[in-house]
Design a protein around this motif. Structure first.
Motif, PDB file in Angstrom:
ATOM      1  N   VAL A  49       0.851  -1.190   0.000  1.00  0.00           N
ATOM      2  CA  VAL A  49       0.000   0.000   0.000  1.00  0.00           C
ATOM      3  C   VAL A  49       0.888   1.242   0.000  1.00  0.00           C
ATOM      4  CG1 VAL A  49      -1.771   1.276   1.280  1.00  0.00           C
ATOM      5  CG2 VAL A  49      -1.761  -1.231   1.318  1.00  0.00           C
ATOM      6  N   CYS A  50       0.627   2.151  -0.922  1.00  0.00           N
ATOM      7  CA  CYS A  50       1.414   3.388  -0.976  1.00  0.00           C
ATOM      8  C   CYS A  50       0.967   4.336   0.126  1.00  0.00           C
ATOM      9  CB  CYS A  50       1.260   4.067  -2.335  1.00  0.00           C
ATOM     10  SG  CYS A  50       2.233   5.581  -2.400  1.00  0.00           S
ATOM     11  N   ARG A  51       1.973   4.869   0.857  1.00  0.00           N
ATOM     12  CA  ARG A  51       1.661   5.802   1.942  1.00  0.00           C
ATOM     13  C   ARG A  51       2.212   7.186   1.648  1.00  0.00           C
ATOM     14  NH1 ARG A  51      -1.459   6.539   4.366  1.00  0.00           N
ATOM     15  NH2 ARG A  51      -0.849   6.772   6.542  1.00  0.00           N
ATOM     16  N   GLY A  52       2.445   7.466   0.367  1.00  0.00           N
ATOM     17  CA  GLY A  52       2.907   8.801  -0.021  1.00  0.00           C
ATOM     18  C   GLY A  52       1.794   9.822   0.155  1.00  0.00           C
ATOM     19  N   THR A  53       2.152  11.096   0.007  1.00  0.00           N
ATOM     20  CA  THR A  53       1.197  12.169   0.292  1.00  0.00           C
ATOM     21  C   THR A  53      -0.057  12.085  -0.582  1.00  0.00           C
ATOM     22  OG1 THR A  53       3.082  13.536   0.839  1.00  0.00           O
ATOM     23  CG2 THR A  53       0.999  14.682   0.527  1.00  0.00           C
ATOM     24  N   ALA A  54       0.141  11.916  -1.887  1.00  0.00           N
ATOM     25  CA  ALA A  54      -1.014  11.888  -2.793  1.00  0.00           C
ATOM     26  C   ALA A  54      -1.950  10.736  -2.438  1.00  0.00           C
ATOM     27  CB  ALA A  54      -0.547  11.759  -4.236  1.00  0.00           C
ATOM     28  N   CYS A  55      -1.366   9.588  -2.145  1.00  0.00           N
ATOM     29  CA  CYS A  55      -2.191   8.413  -1.826  1.00  0.00           C
ATOM     30  C   CYS A  55      -2.831   8.561  -0.452  1.00  0.00           C
ATOM     31  CB  CYS A  55      -1.357   7.140  -1.912  1.00  0.00           C
ATOM     32  SG  CYS A  55      -0.950   6.714  -3.616  1.00  0.00           S
ATOM     33  N   HIS A  56      -2.082   9.157   0.479  1.00  0.00           N
ATOM     34  CA  HIS A  56      -2.649   9.373   1.818  1.00  0.00           C
ATOM     35  C   HIS A  56      -3.876  10.281   1.726  1.00  0.00           C
ATOM     36  CE1 HIS A  56      -2.809   9.870   6.140  1.00  0.00           C
ATOM     37  NE2 HIS A  56      -2.958  11.167   5.929  1.00  0.00           N
ATOM     38  N   PRO A 100      -5.501   6.489  -4.810  1.00  0.00           N
ATOM     39  CA  PRO A 100      -4.510   5.721  -4.054  1.00  0.00           C
ATOM     40  C   PRO A 100      -4.081   4.450  -4.800  1.00  0.00           C
ATOM     41  CG  PRO A 100      -6.695   5.294  -3.169  1.00  0.00           C
ATOM     42  CD  PRO A 100      -6.868   6.277  -4.296  1.00  0.00           C
ATOM     43  N   VAL A 101      -2.784   4.163  -4.692  1.00  0.00           N
ATOM     44  CA  VAL A 101      -2.207   3.055  -5.458  1.00  0.00           C
ATOM     45  C   VAL A 101      -1.833   1.888  -4.533  1.00  0.00           C
ATOM     46  CG1 VAL A 101      -0.326   2.388  -6.999  1.00  0.00           C
ATOM     47  CG2 VAL A 101      -1.266   4.693  -7.121  1.00  0.00           C
ATOM     48  N   VAL A 102      -2.147   0.683  -5.001  1.00  0.00           N
ATOM     49  CA  VAL A 102      -1.788  -0.536  -4.269  1.00  0.00           C
ATOM     50  C   VAL A 102      -1.188  -1.513  -5.276  1.00  0.00           C
ATOM     51  CG1 VAL A 102      -2.678  -2.507  -2.946  1.00  0.00           C
ATOM     52  CG2 VAL A 102      -3.631  -0.238  -2.561  1.00  0.00           C
ATOM     53  N   VAL A 155       4.871   1.454   1.103  1.00  0.00           N
ATOM     54  CA  VAL A 155       5.953   2.038   0.319  1.00  0.00           C
ATOM     55  C   VAL A 155       5.761   3.555   0.328  1.00  0.00           C
ATOM     56  CG1 VAL A 155       4.775   1.985  -1.935  1.00  0.00           C
ATOM     57  CG2 VAL A 155       7.235   1.689  -1.846  1.00  0.00           C
ATOM     58  N   ALA A 156       6.848   4.296   0.134  1.00  0.00           N
ATOM     59  CA  ALA A 156       6.762   5.763   0.212  1.00  0.00           C
ATOM     60  C   ALA A 156       6.093   6.371  -1.017  1.00  0.00           C
ATOM     61  CB  ALA A 156       8.149   6.344   0.401  1.00  0.00           C
ATOM     62  N   CYS A 157       6.299   5.807  -2.184  1.00  0.00           N
ATOM     63  CA  CYS A 157       5.645   6.304  -3.406  1.00  0.00           C
ATOM     64  C   CYS A 157       5.969   5.353  -4.556  1.00  0.00           C
ATOM     65  CB  CYS A 157       6.140   7.708  -3.759  1.00  0.00           C
ATOM     66  SG  CYS A 157       5.394   8.374  -5.270  1.00  0.00           S
ATOM     67  N   PHE A 158       4.973   5.030  -5.349  1.00  0.00           N
ATOM     68  CA  PHE A 158       5.193   4.160  -6.504  1.00  0.00           C
ATOM     69  C   PHE A 158       5.555   4.981  -7.748  1.00  0.00           C
ATOM     70  CE2 PHE A 158       2.429   0.935  -4.322  1.00  0.00           C
ATOM     71  CZ  PHE A 158       3.327  -0.113  -4.373  1.00  0.00           C
ATOM     72  N   GLY A 159       5.479   6.299  -7.626  1.00  0.00           N
ATOM     73  CA  GLY A 159       5.703   7.147  -8.805  1.00  0.00           C
ATOM     74  C   GLY A 159       4.500   7.141  -9.742  1.00  0.00           C
ATOM     75  N   GLN A 160       3.336   6.799  -9.204  1.00  0.00           N
ATOM     76  CA  GLN A 160       2.103   6.748 -10.014  1.00  0.00           C
ATOM     77  C   GLN A 160       1.039   7.605  -9.330  1.00  0.00           C
ATOM     78  OE1 GLN A 160       1.719   4.738 -12.753  1.00  0.00           O
ATOM     79  NE2 GLN A 160       3.438   3.356 -12.607  1.00  0.00           N
ATOM     80  N   CYS A 161       1.477   8.769  -8.838  1.00  0.00           N
ATOM     81  CA  CYS A 161       0.607   9.576  -7.961  1.00  0.00           C
ATOM     82  C   CYS A 161      -0.719   9.971  -8.619  1.00  0.00           C
ATOM     83  CB  CYS A 161       1.362  10.812  -7.491  1.00  0.00           C
ATOM     84  SG  CYS A 161       2.978  10.414  -6.806  1.00  0.00           S
ATOM     85  N   ALA A 162      -0.727  10.102  -9.948  1.00  0.00           N
ATOM     86  CA  ALA A 162      -1.967  10.493 -10.631  1.00  0.00           C
ATOM     87  C   ALA A 162      -3.048   9.431 -10.446  1.00  0.00           C
ATOM     88  CB  ALA A 162      -1.705  10.714 -12.115  1.00  0.00           C
TER      89      ALA A 162
HETATM   90  S1  FES Z   1       2.098   8.992  -3.456  1.00  0.00           S
HETATM   91 FE1  FES Z   1       1.288   7.067  -3.980  1.00  0.00          FE
HETATM   92  S2  FES Z   1       2.060   6.713  -5.949  1.00  0.00           S
HETATM   93 FE2  FES Z   1       2.972   8.570  -5.367  1.00  0.00          FE
END
Ligand code: FES
Length: 182
Positions: free
Chosen positions: A93-100, A152-154, A142-149
């Motif tokens: 599960v992505c826990r980056g800002t966009a996904c959060h 939320p990404v899993v 993970v911090a970011c998958f690089g797919q922020c658009a």
């Molecule tokens: S923050 Fe989730 S893919 Fe970048």
């Protein structure tokens, strides 16, 4: 036999590692830039539960002359490497800002409840890696998958799912759980 060769032989026989396979991998990457990463990646795949055993690492250190401490630094830097047995299926599960912002915490909580993990199963250091007792599923962040658009990404078993919802996760888990039962 030299002391170094004796040490290598002892380490491999004690830990039950696949010495011949490791020898083949190490010789293939010999002298190549970034070779250690390749060696570790393939060594991890030798284990059914996709992790690096202490004996493997000691063997690699002895054979390549790379200090064990450096090898551990690399393993702990890259989220891809595991020091504990992993489940048959992985859910990251992505826990980056966009996904959060778009609800990844809810997805994570959903999974933690679904698999019945307890509060004391995981640390609060920001890194999460939980495996079910039957070794079927591992949940990671993970911090970011690089797919922020697509937040939320899993990622499930290597496939990226964008705009994920709890309902979609439930369906994918159901599908992969039944795979191979027929
Ligand atoms: S923050 Fe989730 S893919 Fe970048």
């Amino acid at each position: 036999m030299t002391d170094k060769k004796t040490a290598v032989k002892n380490k491999s026989s004690q830990s039950g590692i696949k010495k011949e396979s490791l020898d083949e991998i190490i010789s293939r990457y010999a002298g190549k830039p970034g070779g250690l990463l390749g060696i570790l990646e393939e060594a991890q795949e030798l284990n059914r539960h996709k992790y690096l055993k202490r004996g493997q690492l000691e063997y690699i250190a002895c054979k390549t002359g790379i200090p064990l401490s450096r090898i551990y630094n690399i393993i702990t830097f890259y989220a891809f490497f595991n020091l504990k047995p992993q489940g048959e299926h992985s859910i990251i599960v992505c826990r980056g800002t966009a996904c959060h912002t778009r609800g990844s915490k809810n997805l994570l909580d959903f999974l933690i409840n679904l698999f019945g993990f307890k509060e004391n199963d995981f640390s609060r250091d920001g890194k999460l890696s939980l495996t079910t007792k039957d070794n079927k599923f591992t949940i990671k962040t993970v911090a970011c998958f690089g797919q922020c658009a697509l937040a939320p990404v899993v990622e499930i078993d290597g496939n990226i799912y964008g705009r994920m919802t709890t309902e979609k996760i439930r369906k994918v888990i159901k599908k992969i759980s039944h795979r191979g039962k027929k």
